[in-house]
Design a protein around this motif. Structure first.
Motif, short mmCIF file in Angstrom:
data_model
loop_
_atom_site.label_atom_id
_atom_site.label_comp_id
_atom_site.label_asym_id
_atom_site.label_seq_id
_atom_site.Cartn_x
_atom_site.Cartn_y
_atom_site.Cartn_z
N CYS A 152 0.61 -1.22 0.12
CA CYS A 152 -0.02 0.05 -0.03
C CYS A 152 0.81 1.20 -0.02
CB CYS A 152 -0.93 0.06 1.24
SG CYS A 152 -2.12 -1.35 1.34
N LEU A 153 2.15 1.15 0.31
CA LEU A 153 2.88 2.27 0.47
C LEU A 153 3.82 2.63 -0.81
CD1 LEU A 153 4.66 2.10 4.02
CD2 LEU A 153 3.24 3.93 3.11
N ALA A 154 3.42 1.67 -2.00
CA ALA A 154 4.18 1.90 -3.30
C ALA A 154 3.86 3.48 -3.61
CB ALA A 154 3.52 0.81 -4.06
N ASP A 155 2.76 3.91 -3.31
CA ASP A 155 2.30 5.36 -3.88
C ASP A 155 2.95 6.49 -3.17
OD1 ASP A 155 1.17 6.10 -5.91
OD2 ASP A 155 -0.63 6.87 -4.80
N SER A 156 3.55 5.91 -1.51
CA SER A 156 4.26 6.98 -1.05
C SER A 156 5.76 7.15 -1.20
CB SER A 156 4.13 6.73 0.46
OG SER A 156 5.06 7.16 1.15
N ASN A 157 6.25 8.51 -1.74
CA ASN A 157 7.67 8.42 -2.26
C ASN A 157 8.29 9.99 -1.85
OD1 ASN A 157 6.11 10.06 -3.77
ND2 ASN A 157 6.14 8.59 -5.67
N THR A 158 7.51 10.37 -0.46
CA THR A 158 8.14 11.52 -0.07
C THR A 158 9.11 11.40 0.95
OG1 THR A 158 6.24 11.24 1.54
CG2 THR A 158 5.67 12.65 -0.42
N GLY A 159 9.73 10.06 1.01
CA GLY A 159 11.05 10.08 1.85
C GLY A 159 10.78 9.60 3.20
N GLU A 211 -3.53 5.10 5.34
CA GLU A 211 -4.32 6.23 5.06
C GLU A 211 -3.48 7.41 4.78
OE1 GLU A 211 -7.20 7.50 8.34
OE2 GLU A 211 -7.20 9.48 7.44
N TYR A 212 -3.60 7.97 3.65
CA TYR A 212 -2.73 9.08 3.23
C TYR A 212 -3.28 10.60 3.54
CZ TYR A 212 0.04 6.23 0.17
OH TYR A 212 1.05 5.23 -0.02
N VAL A 213 -2.72 11.62 3.74
CA VAL A 213 -3.10 12.77 4.19
C VAL A 213 -4.12 13.48 3.58
CG1 VAL A 213 -1.11 13.26 5.39
CG2 VAL A 213 -1.31 13.97 2.96
N ASP A 214 -4.65 13.22 2.34
CA ASP A 214 -5.65 13.50 1.62
C ASP A 214 -6.97 12.71 1.87
OD1 ASP A 214 -5.03 11.21 0.40
OD2 ASP A 214 -4.80 12.06 -1.80
N GLY A 215 -6.87 11.67 2.91
CA GLY A 215 -8.05 10.74 3.23
C GLY A 215 -8.19 9.64 2.39
N SER A 216 -7.44 9.55 1.44
CA SER A 216 -7.46 8.31 0.60
C SER A 216 -6.86 7.13 1.36
CB SER A 216 -6.44 8.63 -0.83
OG SER A 216 -6.57 7.42 -1.49
N VAL A 217 -7.64 5.87 1.61
CA VAL A 217 -7.12 4.76 2.15
C VAL A 217 -6.92 3.64 0.97
CG1 VAL A 217 -7.75 2.91 3.87
CG2 VAL A 217 -8.28 5.55 4.14
N ILE A 218 -5.70 3.10 1.08
CA ILE A 218 -5.23 2.02 0.07
C ILE A 218 -5.22 0.80 1.01
CG2 ILE A 218 -3.75 1.47 -1.60
CD1 ILE A 218 -4.31 4.05 -2.53
N ALA A 219 -5.93 -0.25 0.60
CA ALA A 219 -5.75 -1.50 1.46
C ALA A 219 -5.50 -2.59 0.34
CB ALA A 219 -7.31 -1.81 1.79
N GLN A 220 -4.88 -3.84 0.99
CA GLN A 220 -4.48 -5.09 0.22
C GLN A 220 -5.46 -6.07 0.66
OE1 GLN A 220 -2.36 -7.88 1.61
NE2 GLN A 220 -2.82 -8.94 -0.22
N LEU A 221 -6.05 -6.72 -0.33
CA LEU A 221 -7.02 -7.53 0.04
C LEU A 221 -6.40 -9.01 -0.47
CD1 LEU A 221 -8.63 -4.82 -0.02
CD2 LEU A 221 -10.60 -6.43 -0.14
N SER A 222 -6.87 -10.10 0.41
CA SER A 222 -6.61 -11.65 -0.51
C SER A 222 -7.45 -12.59 0.65
CB SER A 222 -5.35 -11.89 -0.72
OG SER A 222 -4.60 -12.04 0.56
#
Ligand code: NAD
Ligand code: MG
Length: 389
Positions: free
Chosen positions: A157-164, A253-264
């Motif tokens: 889910c953190l694949a989108d986080s690239n702010t260091g 949960e990102y600061v803009d309120g977007s929540v990314i989950a992994q399901l399986s």
């Protein structure tokens, strides 16, 4: 054909270890198993060594050395104990740490110090050694990939986080918990828990220690510490959410309120294969979900009154240093005592809490310090169990 990735599976006879071997069996062109280690199941180790043509095998007890040499035969090197684990941890491209408990420490430290990829299931040593792990994680070539399903989910889910460092674009990590077999039970009802009941997990089939930890929610407490150390996120930004179906393995949960989950589906072969193959995903639908069937996913807050292990783990995180090592060591002793019918289920967490009350915030500077802290916390736990102080 590209060269096969060399893999070491340390803790090969346990729940995670065996599932790792299952993955390797399905992908013989991708991986070569070069070394294994286990505790005392010599016949099983020998079987695996023969099947995979393993060259080095680790056993935990010196008294098993001769028997291991005999059963494994010439051509297989036998190494022993923690020093043996340390050697095997530098042997391969990917080192799977599937040992249970603090005994996994040499694997974690030495794999990273040697610049290997550490596929980490053994949360206990990682949490206890967090400040020391920080120093070896920067070794050229070293990386940690989490097998623990929640952490593997967060990693994805953190694949989108690239702010260091510290992930400033992330508001919270949301670790999901099944709630264990006693979800919804009152404190009174928990008094009567038996070993048999505590060993029956509703959604996962795992080794005995982590199954008991899941029943007390100490496993989730350890996982909060594990997530903080893995991702460099303060525990104040890590929340636990009870999700009984174990389909959502964790969320960011990102600061803009977007929540990314992994399901399986709950199947550990998925995170294991993810770590072994990274960045390749294998074509085995272990986790596949069928959305043509009606199903519901529910979420609720944890009951921290009935399950005080969770606040205890947060408290240890705030004290940092050797506090997590004490927490985990005391818990190992208490869980072993429960598994030997020496204490009640409701005694486990109060024993850990009593040991934490005795921790004096002495620093953690070296592996030697850590080993001493672990031994001290174990002694204190044994004394508390014996009814002393
Ligand atoms: P397990 O008890 O089934 O297996 C433990 C393995 O470690 C065995 O192979 C045992 O022989 C080996 N071992 C124990 N002491 C050793 C020693 N001193 N030297 C060498 N080997 C030793 O445990 P498990 O459920 O597979 O869990 C292993 C680790 O993975 C734990 O830290 C657990 O928290 C973590 N984990 C497990 C699961 C799961 O589904 N089982 C999921 C997430 C994380
Ligand atoms: Mg987990």
């Amino acid at each position: 054909m590209t060269t096969r990735r060399r893999v070491a599976v340390l803790g090969a006879t346990g729940s995670i270890g065996r599932q790792t071997l299952d993955v390797l069996r399905l992908e013989p062109d991708s991986f070569e198993l070069v070394s294994i280690a286990g505790g005392t199941r010599l016949a099983e180790l020998a079987q695996v060594a023969e099947e995979f043509h393993v060259r080095r095998v680790g056993v935990s007890r010196p008294e098993d050395y001769i028997a291991a040499r005999e059963i494994l035969g010439d051509g297989v090197e036998v190494v022993v104990g923690g020093d043996g684990l340390a050697e095997l941890a530098t042997d391969a491209d990917v080192v799977v740490n599937a040992v249970v408990g603090f005994a996994g420490l040499p694997v974690t430290i030495n794999a990273l110090a040697a610049g290997r990829t550490l596929a980490l299931a053994n949360k206990e040593s990682f949490i206890a050694a967090a400040p020391l792990v920080e120093r070896v994680r920067d070794t050229p070539g070293a990386s940690v990939l989490p097998i623990d399903s929640e952490h593997c989910a967060i990693y994805q889910c953190l694949a989108d986080s690239n702010t260091g460092p510290g992930h400033p674009d992330v508001r919270r990590l949301l670790l999901t918990a099944s709630g264990g077999p006693f979800r919804g039970w009152s404190r009174e009802r928990l008094e009567s828990v038996t070993r048999h009941e505590a060993l029956k997990h509703p959604t996962w089939s795992m080794g005995p220690k982590i199954t008991i930890d899941s029943s007390t929610l100490m496993n989730k407490g350890l996982e909060v510490l594990e997530a903080s150390a893995l991702f460099g996120v303060d525990v104040e930004r890590i929340d636990v959410v009870v999700h009984p179906q174990s389909i959502v393995h964790s969320m960011v949960e990102y600061v803009d309120g977007s929540v990314i989950a992994q399901l399986s589906q709950p199947d550990m072969r998925l995170p294991i294969a993810f770590c072994l193959g990274r960045p390749i995903r294998f074509d085995h639908a272990w986790g596949a979900l069928d959305f043509t069937q009606a199903q519901s996913l529910t979420f609720e807050p944890p009951d921290v009154d009935a399950f005080p292990a969770l606040p205890l783990a947060y408290a240890a995180a705030r004290r940092a240093g050797a506090a997590p090592a004490w927490l985990s060591a005391a818990n190992e002793v208490a869980v072993a005592a429960f598994l030997h019918d020496e204490i009640a289920w409701t005694d486990i967490v109060p024993i850990v809490s009593a040991v934490m009350d005795q921790f004096d915030d002495a620093p953690l500077r070296s592996v030697e310090d850590l080993v001493a802290h672990d031994a001290q916390a174990r002694r204190r736990a044994t004394t508390v169990i014996a009814g002393g102080r």
